[in-house]
Enzyme design. Structure first.
Site, PDB file in Angstrom:
ATOM      1  N   TRP A 252     -13.252  22.648 -14.251  1.00  0.00           N
ATOM      2  CA  TRP A 252     -14.575  21.996 -14.252  1.00  0.00           C
ATOM      3  C   TRP A 252     -15.558  22.849 -15.053  1.00  0.00           C
ATOM      4  CZ3 TRP A 252     -19.449  23.507 -12.796  1.00  0.00           C
ATOM      5  CH2 TRP A 252     -20.410  22.501 -12.738  1.00  0.00           C
ATOM      6  N   HIS A 253     -15.392  24.169 -14.959  1.00  0.00           N
ATOM      7  CA  HIS A 253     -16.342  25.041 -15.640  1.00  0.00           C
ATOM      8  C   HIS A 253     -16.146  25.045 -17.160  1.00  0.00           C
ATOM      9  CE1 HIS A 253     -17.078  26.594 -11.601  1.00  0.00           C
ATOM     10  NE2 HIS A 253     -18.230  26.995 -12.078  1.00  0.00           N
ATOM     11  N   GLY A 254     -14.975  24.702 -17.614  1.00  0.00           N
ATOM     12  CA  GLY A 254     -14.799  24.684 -19.059  1.00  0.00           C
ATOM     13  C   GLY A 254     -13.377  24.395 -19.460  1.00  0.00           C
TER      14      GLY A 254
ATOM     15  N   PHE B 126     -21.533  23.916 -19.136  1.00  0.00           N
ATOM     16  CA  PHE B 126     -20.526  23.359 -18.241  1.00  0.00           C
ATOM     17  C   PHE B 126     -20.791  21.890 -18.017  1.00  0.00           C
ATOM     18  CE2 PHE B 126     -20.838  27.867 -16.617  1.00  0.00           C
ATOM     19  CZ  PHE B 126     -19.941  28.312 -17.548  1.00  0.00           C
TER      20      PHE B 126
END
Lengths: 161, 462
Positions: free
Chosen positions: B315-317, B462
């Site tokens: 989800w963060h990247g 993000f």
């Protein structure tokens, strides 16, 4: 099926169609154009270029038979010592179909180098045989190095970012 | 547009507040929606259409799911979730997927050069929350498209959260109470957040950037860089969250806290209860619990944790760094759950250091551009490939940042905020001293804004 159901079904079909149109429009409108300098930096960061020198137009023509003026961008590094075989060629072709010709030129260069070291340079020969040749039109990467696989990873990464 | 900009603080916000409070109650959601769309379009004119699409699509799907509650709502929910994830996947993960397919198979996918729409991960998760909450009956579907549009696009938390679950804000979208007290609290939150970002995070960021730009590292300089980033990301993100909560309060909303002094945590488990609380709650509510949570056998539970944390990382990247970062935490959480809990409970002071140490190591995956780079940096922190234990650069950045590091630590523990809140809650809490301090902090932050170059929040990407 009542009026609401029909309306909702129509809305969903319309929205899916709209999404397809919107995304395809964005894709067509997006110019995929990685910066050659950034790509070069990404590849070079994976290699130890000490003991190598940057080649000029004459060397490009001599080793690969390629005319620098026909290419959009290019960078060539070769080993300073004649007994070393490390080499890096990164090219951005200027026209369609050119990549296939450059690829052939590189394959020819590999054969020449193999021939040069066959019989008396087993270490060099082994390194040449581990060469990496990767193209993704209009870009091409050719590396002979212990870190060739890392350079390939850098090349692919550079293409997408 | 970012909160920490002169235009936002001195033009956009006052105009929006004035328009909001001058308007009758029934059109206030509409005013906020217009302001939010303008806010988004300021930096993302093209992707505004994507957001409008997301509003329209999820609005229709919410009605569809609600109407089919007893019939085929599951299929509608699946369709709604799929389309949302496809949009997120296309913009955020296509490049990553194509790169890895080309890397491992040599198969070349069409290349697309599209920037990630700001806030996409956040508003997609909010959309998913809406659809699932309506499906589960936790909330009724929103009939008013303007109110629904406001839920998706509300500018205070649009680009970097907190991620608001629909069931938590449903009632506030229909009716909420604005008051002078709440507005005042909102202003304080905003000032705290602004100060965290501009005075602490940006300066810590400068130290981190300088260290990571060094040609060679010593053990000391590597730790100084990691320490600076550890606090930079905390103040950057918690500062944004404070500003978002404050702005929400100014417009009558109550958004949940997103941080609770995470660097005081005594274990990794506790750290994740205190860090980015809204993301953790989202994954717990919509992924972990539906998978069975911890009410399953040990093996299933471990699988659940691995999956949830790999997804949290992703989800963060779109990068292996983030996957490894997520898995790193899943391994730590599993170890704490099954092996280390009794040990950490017996070392009351040391356990905070144990947590900080592991968190700092984790952030290396976060700030490094590639896994290789993370490995090299981690190696430097533990003496591999370094110029020595200390060097001049490391000493220079440590000594010149000592006050900043000390302040960062002081403000990360609850003491200062407890004293402030305690005094503000007293009837005579609005002491001239506190008021002057806040005005001073605001003016200092504003002065920094005038001189600073563009400094977007870390979580924007993000």
């Amino acid at each position: 099926m009542n009026g609401w159901d029909i309306l909702l079904k129509t809305a969903k079909v319309f929205l899916v169609g709209l999404l397809v149109v919107m995304l395809s429009g964005l894709v067509r409108g997006s110019a995929w154009n990685p910066d050659f300098g950034a790509l070069e930096a990404e590849v070079e960061a994976q290699l130890d270029l000490t003991g190598m020198r940057q080649g000029d137009e004459q060397l490009l023509r001599r080793l690969y038979g390629l005319n620098a003026g026909d290419l959009r961008h290019w960078v060539l590094y070769t080993a300073q010592d004649n007994m070393d075989v490390e080499e890096l060629l990164l090219v951005e072709a200027a026209e369609e179909g050119q990549i296939a010709r450059i690829r052939q030129a590189v394959e020819k260069r590999v054969e020449v180098q193999k021939h040069n070291f066959e019989g008396y340079g087993p270490e060099q020969l082994s390194l040449i045989e581990k060469y990496v040749l990767r193209d993704s039109d209009p870009y091409l990467l050719f590396v002979i190095s212990e870190d060739a696989e890392e350079a390939k990873s850098g090349f692919v990464r550079g293409l997408y970012y | 547009m970012v909160f920490s900009s002169i235009f936002f603080v001195f033009t956009f916000l006052p105009v929006t507040i004035a328009a909001y409070y001058l308007a009758p109650h029934r059109i206030r959601n509409g005013i906020l929606l217009l302001a939010s769309l303008f806010f988004y379009a300021w930096g993302e004119p093209v992707y505004l259409f994507l957001m409008l699409y997301s509003i329209l699509f999820n609005y229709v799907m919410g009605i569809d799911i609600a109407r089919k509650r007893r019939r085929r709502a599951g299929a509608s929910l699946f369709f709604g979730v799929l389309v949302n994830l496809l949009i997120l996947g296309f913009f955020k993960y296509y490049g990553f997927l194509a790169e890895n397919i080309e890397m491992f198979t040599g198969r070349v996918l069409p290349k697309v050069d599209l920037p990630l729409p700001i806030g996409l991960s956040f508003y997609t998760f909010q959309s998913l929350s809406y659809l699932v909450d309506v499906y589960r009956g936790r909330a009724s579907y929103q009939k008013n498209i303007l109110s629904f549009g406001l839920y998706i696009s509300m500018f205070p938390q649009l680009v970097a959260g907190p991620i608001v679950q629909y069931a938590d804000i449903d009632a506030q979208l229909r009716e909420r109470r604005e008051s002078l007290d709440k507005f005042g609290q909102g202003v304080l939150y905003f000032i705290w957040g602004l100060a965290k970002k501009v005075l602490l995070a940006n300066n810590l960021g400068a130290v981190h950037t300088a260290v990571t730009g060094l040609g060679s590292l010593s053990v000391l300089s590597a730790w100084v860089g990691a320490f600076a980033y550890t606090f930079q990301i905390y103040y950057d993100f918690s500062g944004y969250s404070d500003m978002a909560i404050g702005l929400g309060k100014m417009f009558g909303f109550e958004l949940k806290e997103n941080f609770a002094h995470p660097y005081c945590a005594g274990s990794i488990t506790e750290f994740w209860r205190r860090w980015h609380i809204s993301l953790g709650s989202w994954f717990r509510e919509y992924v972990y619990i539906p998978l069975g949570g911890n009410r399953v056998g040990k093996f299933r539970h471990i699988c659940n944790l691995l999956l949830v944390w790999a997804l949290t990382g992703l989800w963060h990247g779109a990068s292996w760094n983030f996957v490894v970062w997520g898995l790193y935490y899943s391994v730590l959480l599993i170890m704490e759950k099954y092996l280390l809990r009794r040990v950490t409970e017996r070392i009351p002071v040391l356990r905070t250091f144990y947590t900080m140490f592991l968190v700092m190591v984790g952030w290396v995956f976060f700030f490094s551009p590639t896994l290789d780079a993370a490995g090299i940096y981690l190696g430097a922190m533990f003496g591999r490939g370094v110029t020595g234990i200390t060097d001049n650069a490391g000493m220079y950045y440590l000594l010149t940042s000592l006050v900043l590091f000390w302040l960062s630590w002081i403000f990360a523990v609850p003491v200062v905020s407890r004293i402030t809140v305690k005094n503000l809650e007293k009837p005579d809490g609005w002491t001239p001293l506190l008021l002057t301090a806040h005005v001073g902090i605001f003016l200092t932050a504003a002065a920094y804004l005038i001189h600073d170059t563009y400094n977007p929040f870390l979580y924007f990407r993000f």
